[in-house]
Design an enzyme around this catalytic site. Sequence first.
Site, PDB file in Angstrom:
ATOM      1  N   GLU A 100      -4.113   6.175  -7.374  1.00  0.00           N
ATOM      2  CA  GLU A 100      -3.590   4.976  -6.702  1.00  0.00           C
ATOM      3  C   GLU A 100      -3.830   5.096  -5.197  1.00  0.00           C
ATOM      4  OE1 GLU A 100      -2.989   2.008  -6.659  1.00  0.00           O
ATOM      5  OE2 GLU A 100      -0.940   1.536  -7.289  1.00  0.00           O
ATOM      6  N   ASP A 104       4.522   1.994  -2.972  1.00  0.00           N
ATOM      7  CA  ASP A 104       5.450   1.219  -2.156  1.00  0.00           C
ATOM      8  C   ASP A 104       6.788   1.200  -2.913  1.00  0.00           C
ATOM      9  OD1 ASP A 104       5.430  -0.882   0.178  1.00  0.00           O
ATOM     10  OD2 ASP A 104       6.259  -1.977  -1.504  1.00  0.00           O
TER      11      ASP A 104
END
Length: 181
Positions: A100, A104
Amino acid sequence: MDKDLERKLFTEADLDEITTRLAKEIENDYKDAKNVLLLGILKGSVVFMSDLMKKIKKPLQIDFMKVSSYGASTTSSGKINIILDLHRSDLSELDIIVVEDIIDSGRTLSYLCEYLKLNGAKSVKTVTLLDKPARREVNFTPDYCGAEIPDEFIVGYGLDYAERYRTLPYIAVLKKEIYEK
Ligand code: IMP
Ligand code: MG
């Protein structure tokens, strides 16, 4: 530097150093694994994954999934949709490393790891280039992390804002006025 950018956060040299370190950690932990799959999450992880895979000195397979949680804005909708799925019949033999660009809220990776395990993957770990721990909404910790960053919106090296800036070779903070107008 582009006028929309506030300041550089990681230069090309920094990113080279980070990917080299992560590749060594992965190489070390997966020495004896026979079927390792690097699973990139489109599109943000493409640049990071291509640098990372060249530095891991062992045979690897690669594949991709695409999910959506963000629209054109800078906040997650919270709901994950799989847009491109992983169609493989050998999941039970695969040690998967999900690649990734940035974590977040943590929703994308926690959902995907659960999904891959439920579908029978032999093992699932995660590597992220960047992490914004201050923004976490669900409990999630990556297995490998390039760097933690403060809560600012960043672009470059695969990361976008409304599909722009992905091809920059460095990572920079986007000026607030660009996404708050
Ligand atoms: P999460 O599911 O909330 O953890 O969202 C992770 C995804 O949000 C990443 O794959 C990125 O596509 C996107 N994202 C989060 N922060 C940023 C940022 O600062 N710049 C660009 N994309 C971001
Ligand atoms: Mg992404």
